[in-house]
Design a protein around this motif. Sequence first.
Motif, PDB file in Angstrom:
ATOM      1  N   ARG A 173       0.813  -1.216   0.000  1.00 27.84           N
ATOM      2  CA  ARG A 173       0.000   0.000   0.000  1.00 27.84           C
ATOM      3  C   ARG A 173       0.845   1.264   0.000  1.00 27.84           C
ATOM      4  N   GLN A 174       2.141   1.115   0.182  1.00 28.71           N
ATOM      5  CA  GLN A 174       3.021   2.271   0.165  1.00 28.71           C
ATOM      6  C   GLN A 174       3.475   2.618  -1.254  1.00 28.71           C
ATOM      7  N   LEU A 175       3.331   1.672  -2.190  1.00 30.47           N
ATOM      8  CA  LEU A 175       3.732   1.936  -3.567  1.00 30.47           C
ATOM      9  C   LEU A 175       2.835   2.990  -4.188  1.00 30.47           C
ATOM     10  N   THR A 176       3.389   3.740  -5.131  1.00 28.71           N
ATOM     11  CA  THR A 176       2.536   4.601  -5.935  1.00 28.71           C
ATOM     12  C   THR A 176       1.716   3.704  -6.855  1.00 28.71           C
ATOM     13  N   ARG A 177       0.630   4.244  -7.389  1.00 31.67           N
ATOM     14  CA  ARG A 177      -0.184   3.414  -8.278  1.00 31.67           C
ATOM     15  C   ARG A 177       0.609   3.005  -9.511  1.00 31.67           C
ATOM     16  N   GLU A 178       1.535   3.861  -9.968  1.00 36.52           N
ATOM     17  CA  GLU A 178       2.357   3.516 -11.123  1.00 36.52           C
ATOM     18  C   GLU A 178       3.288   2.355 -10.791  1.00 36.52           C
ATOM     19  N   GLU A 179       3.909   2.405  -9.592  1.00 38.73           N
ATOM     20  CA  GLU A 179       4.811   1.321  -9.181  1.00 38.73           C
ATOM     21  C   GLU A 179       4.049   0.004  -9.048  1.00 38.73           C
ATOM     22  N   PHE A 180       2.864   0.074  -8.450  1.00 42.79           N
ATOM     23  CA  PHE A 180       2.089  -1.146  -8.294  1.00 42.79           C
ATOM     24  C   PHE A 180       1.690  -1.711  -9.658  1.00 42.79           C
ATOM     25  N   ARG A 181       1.271  -0.848 -10.563  1.00 45.56           N
ATOM     26  CA  ARG A 181       0.870  -1.312 -11.894  1.00 45.56           C
ATOM     27  C   ARG A 181       2.043  -1.960 -12.610  1.00 45.56           C
ATOM     28  N   GLU A 182       3.245  -1.373 -12.503  1.00 44.62           N
ATOM     29  CA  GLU A 182       4.420  -1.961 -13.150  1.00 44.62           C
ATOM     30  C   GLU A 182       4.705  -3.356 -12.601  1.00 44.62           C
ATOM     31  N   MET A 183       4.533  -3.535 -11.285  1.00 42.05           N
ATOM     32  CA  MET A 183       4.813  -4.836 -10.686  1.00 42.05           C
ATOM     33  C   MET A 183       3.824  -5.890 -11.181  1.00 42.05           C
ATOM     34  N   VAL A 184       2.519  -5.597 -11.120  1.00 37.80           N
ATOM     35  CA  VAL A 184       1.539  -6.607 -11.536  1.00 37.80           C
ATOM     36  C   VAL A 184       1.588  -6.830 -13.048  1.00 37.80           C
ATOM     37  N   ASP A 185       1.943  -5.786 -13.807  1.00 34.39           N
ATOM     38  CA  ASP A 185       2.110  -5.982 -15.257  1.00 34.39           C
ATOM     39  C   ASP A 185       3.239  -6.963 -15.541  1.00 34.39           C
ATOM     40  N   ALA A 186       4.343  -6.843 -14.773  1.00 31.55           N
ATOM     41  CA  ALA A 186       5.474  -7.752 -14.971  1.00 31.55           C
ATOM     42  C   ALA A 186       5.080  -9.188 -14.611  1.00 31.55           C
ATOM     43  N   ILE A 187       4.278  -9.351 -13.555  1.00 25.94           N
ATOM     44  CA  ILE A 187       3.803 -10.697 -13.195  1.00 25.94           C
ATOM     45  C   ILE A 187       2.966 -11.272 -14.330  1.00 25.94           C
ATOM     46  N   ASN A 188       2.107 -10.457 -14.894  1.00 22.39           N
ATOM     47  CA  ASN A 188       1.269 -10.926 -16.009  1.00 22.39           C
ATOM     48  C   ASN A 188       2.093 -11.256 -17.250  1.00 22.39           C
ATOM     49  N   VAL A 189       3.178 -10.520 -17.454  1.00 24.01           N
ATOM     50  CA  VAL A 189       4.064 -10.839 -18.588  1.00 24.01           C
ATOM     51  C   VAL A 189       4.638 -12.234 -18.409  1.00 24.01           C
ATOM     52  N   LEU A 190       5.081 -12.552 -17.189  1.00 23.41           N
ATOM     53  CA  LEU A 190       5.613 -13.904 -16.935  1.00 23.41           C
ATOM     54  C   LEU A 190       4.527 -14.956 -17.148  1.00 23.41           C
ATOM     55  N   LYS A 191       3.306 -14.638 -16.787  1.00 27.45           N
ATOM     56  CA  LYS A 191       2.202 -15.583 -16.949  1.00 27.45           C
ATOM     57  C   LYS A 191       1.912 -15.828 -18.435  1.00 27.45           C
ATOM     58  N   ASN A 192       2.137 -14.823 -19.262  1.00 24.79           N
ATOM     59  CA  ASN A 192       1.843 -14.936 -20.697  1.00 24.79           C
ATOM     60  C   ASN A 192       3.054 -15.360 -21.523  1.00 24.79           C
ATOM     61  N   ASP A 193       4.212 -15.461 -20.878  1.00 22.21           N
ATOM     62  CA  ASP A 193       5.454 -15.816 -21.583  1.00 22.21           C
ATOM     63  C   ASP A 193       5.513 -17.342 -21.733  1.00 22.21           C
ATOM     64  N   LYS A 194       5.400 -17.818 -22.971  1.00 20.72           N
ATOM     65  CA  LYS A 194       5.336 -19.263 -23.230  1.00 20.72           C
ATOM     66  C   LYS A 194       6.701 -19.860 -23.563  1.00 20.72           C
ATOM     67  N   SER A 195       7.754 -19.112 -23.268  1.00 18.43           N
ATOM     68  CA  SER A 195       9.091 -19.638 -23.554  1.00 18.43           C
ATOM     69  C   SER A 195       9.418 -20.838 -22.671  1.00 18.43           C
ATOM     70  N   MET A 196       8.735 -20.967 -21.562  1.00 14.21           N
ATOM     71  CA  MET A 196       8.779 -22.174 -20.745  1.00 14.21           C
ATOM     72  C   MET A 196       7.358 -22.751 -20.746  1.00 14.21           C
ATOM     73  N   SER A 197       7.229 -24.032 -20.458  1.00 13.91           N
ATOM     74  CA  SER A 197       5.917 -24.670 -20.531  1.00 13.91           C
ATOM     75  C   SER A 197       5.333 -24.884 -19.138  1.00 13.91           C
ATOM     76  N   PRO A 198       4.060 -24.532 -18.901  1.00 18.68           N
ATOM     77  CA  PRO A 198       3.135 -23.867 -19.830  1.00 18.68           C
ATOM     78  C   PRO A 198       3.345 -22.359 -19.916  1.00 18.68           C
ATOM     79  N   SER A 199       4.025 -21.766 -18.917  1.00 21.46           N
ATOM     80  CA  SER A 199       4.412 -20.358 -18.954  1.00 21.46           C
ATOM     81  C   SER A 199       5.569 -20.188 -17.984  1.00 21.46           C
ATOM     82  N   VAL A 200       6.299 -19.110 -18.126  1.00 16.51           N
ATOM     83  CA  VAL A 200       7.434 -18.882 -17.224  1.00 16.51           C
ATOM     84  C   VAL A 200       6.950 -18.823 -15.774  1.00 16.51           C
ATOM     85  N   TYR A 201       5.822 -18.138 -15.540  1.00 11.53           N
ATOM     86  CA  TYR A 201       5.311 -18.029 -14.171  1.00 11.53           C
ATOM     87  C   TYR A 201       4.998 -19.413 -13.600  1.00 11.53           C
TER      88      TYR A 201
END
Length: 988
Positions: free
Chosen positions: A84-112
């Motif tokens: 809750r101390q993060l700015t909304r921009e910082e929080f968005r960048e973090m969850v966006d990066a998590i979603n990128v790992l979830k959508n990255d199919k370079s590992m099976s079924p995804s990197v995440y």
Amino acid sequence: MEYAQLVLVVLFNSGFLIVSEVITSQYPGIILECRDQDAEKEYRCILSKFDNPNWIPNTGPDMQLRLRQDFFWHPTKRIRRECRQLTREEFREMVDAINVLKNDKSMSPSVYDFFADYHTNEAVKSIHFGSNFFGWHKMYILKFEELLRRVNPNVTLCYWDSRLDHHMNDPTKSVMFTSEFFGNGKGPIKEGPFAGWKTIRNIPLVRDLGKTGNPISYEFIDRMLAKKHHFQITTPTADRDTNVESMHNMVHAFIGGQMNNFNTSSQDPFFWIHHAFIDAVWEKFCSQLRHRNIDPQDDYTIIDNKFHQPDRYMDRLFPMRNVDGYSDYFHNHIYRYDDFAKCPLCLNSPFLKCDYSSDKCEKRNRVICFKFLNIEKKVHVTVCSVFRLFLTIEQRFSGRHIGIAAISYHHKFVSRGKIIRRLFIISMKPTLQLLLLVLWHSVLLSVCDVITDQYPALVSECRDRDSQKQYKCILSNLDKADWSRDDADGLKLRLRQDFYWHPTKRIRRECRALTREEFKEMVDAINALKKDKSMSPNVYDYVADYHTNEAVNSVHFGSNFFGWHKMYILKFEELLRKVNPNVTLCYWDSRLDHHMKDPKKSMMFTSEFFGDARGPIQTGPFARWKTIRNKPLFRDLGREGNPISYKDIKTVLSKKHHVQITNPTSDPNSQVEMMHNMVHAFVGGQMNDFNTSSQDPFFWIHHAFIDAVWTVFCRQLRHRNIDPQDDYVIVDNKMHRPERYMDHLFPMKNIDGYSDYFANNIYSYGDFAKCPTCLNSPYLKCDYASNKCVGIELHEPRRRVETPPERIKTNHLSTPQNDFTVLAGDDKNWVYIPVKIIVRNALEKSIKKNVIGGCEYLGAGYDNLCSKSVAIVQSNGITYHGTYRNYIVNDASIPQWVYAYVGVKDPGTGSSQAFISVTDKNHQPCDAFCLDLKAKKYRSCPGVISVTNKKPRLYYNTLKEAEENGYPFNPLEADTLDPRIKMAFLCY
């Protein structure tokens, strides 16, 4: 390889494993003889061959070698903060990066999913139920963070301090389980950044919040951090109430769904932020070990479990060994954790608030909205205090968004034109905080011209986040040889301390020892507060209402009784002195009445003093007063209770420590608070109720006597070389903990009330009445049978005294305290700009230490200043030649502020530009803040001011004009925003 192994670190690029050609696994002849089972001997032997004199280096052109570090581990040390101390921009960048790992199919079924699957099956046995729990999870979330930073190098994982939810009325209503953060808490995740997620088993991500388990409590962390060694907090050797792994399990169960199963928990992003908090708490535990010179690795708990042996390789995290997770390296070089949430700031988060009943931060359930005429305010952070210190407001006014924010110590530059529409407070040094209050005038926000937030070319090269470097660089530019000082008119600076704390040390005397003029001035000032409608319903009632409701529990029944009431009556006295600087509160020594034949006939309860003894007050200075509840002020003298006796006070002063006079640890016959209660009951009426007692002016003079007795007791401690603060009694009551902030008297802490500062610098008490003189008061007499002074009864004639009481001159404040230093010449062609210097150090430490070292620059004759705080104020001309310089003396031991008039060249019809600076005695620069018209807020600035003669003017033409305008100290406000003050400096 049979004899030597070359370990290659693999680099993943677009999902492919990049490898190199095999160099050779053979030993060339030159080093064949070095083959040895001992790797170190073999290595040294090989090097010795290359160091042979026969191997002469090339004498041609010198050879170069370029090395590259290309990894994300720690190019800079990152800081993990509460989510809750993060700015909304910082929080968005973090969850966006998590979603990128979830959508990255370079590992099976995804990197995440691939990485989350580390926390399954056999690995569970080696990372739970033993010593490796801490270290493995530290490395696991660090590895995950590295994956996020490969997506976005700016991302740092946040942590979830679930204590903030545990303390809520309903933890399941936490904002963490909303679309603003991690999505819904019940059923499949259908909102928030992870909506629609499925696990590695293609099952929807679900939660079942609150069905079982619970968040971590403050009490658990306190118990855990009180332990001295790892075996006391580690499974299976720890007690249940300090077993970190067991407590961590309860949070998994609280979230439910996949989080409530070892093999699936890491599929939920909550896993990472929960374990980041566990790691944060563990790091705090390890730092305590280091402070005791214990290396955490040496404290690794050896248990009967092969998976948790210190030298075993970590599952899935080779080549790390279990004991490596206990290394200091990670905290020292890669990351650290920001401070946990503490009242009253609560990380300056709009999603957190301070629960003042427990002095704990908790999560906000909602945003409180209210209307104020034509302005809608959304209050994100609320402090139940008169100071309103941490109110951050998003205002919608006349179709425009007005941003108001507190500016942090570290945040030096704010981009122009940026509209701040919600909380914008970055972490700052604990002892340095500038708390800006909004000044309302006719409901409109008063603002002023922008001074300047630009760096002139002369100093633009000095821009630096390190304020010390920036300050020295600017001065070096201004001090260049071609910037020699004018040989013409010299420069003068006049500085003014305009506050009523202690321009002279005041003396409080028994009320019957005052002259009639002094007594009238005091009661007139009290009545002026009663009639002053600047606070609702009036200033007196507003302040008297501090002593009500929840505050009663924190100011009675424990150690804070003495200190809080000391500060409360001092605050009240400051209000009186704002009305009339000559006023000092008197005290009522009720012993003088106790020894009378009939205490109810005391002169204190007549029209000459405080009015009627029975029924509604119809006579005296407070006749026909009504309370804040609009009820008549009344008394019921003597119906119950009794005044304090001489014997009571003798018993109290015979004790050696606070534990012997403090509720609840003392004996009944020496408990000061109980004696004090009997006097309240003796007066009766409103005085006989905690919630209304301060409505009667008797409250203040009664507590002044309690404070006078306590002052004598503390003086006796000092004579035995005991600091009263070191004698503070720790009782089993969270409201009375020494480091808790005082209710309504922020930023003072409970322990601060025990400081010597007040008795040494602000006030003292006149001697108690003694025979035969009895203070030379006509209202007192000596009872020679007991050799005690007693009060004159109602119908007795006044005692004739040869030397009646006289007005105490030291209580009189005639003019502000000024200090002059003339460098040369006169002050023609100069104008004077008021600046405010704010000193705050009581926010994070007690008032105990009031010495700041470094007086050497003053030279001979100023030795007395070595025990005080000094601020050096200076102006350096940028568009003209010249320098002003002087110093002021403050007391660094309490939060306070002073005003200075700093001189700059008269702009005439043009402009004058100067660099204004304030430093401490050690030449550490204070932080400059400028009032900005367009942004309608204070903001950090370089300290450069541009002065013109346009209205509203920033300056005064003469010192007399400046002084006549005045900047009074206001006891009701910790720090006011005055639109005439364009620059403020935050020091210490």
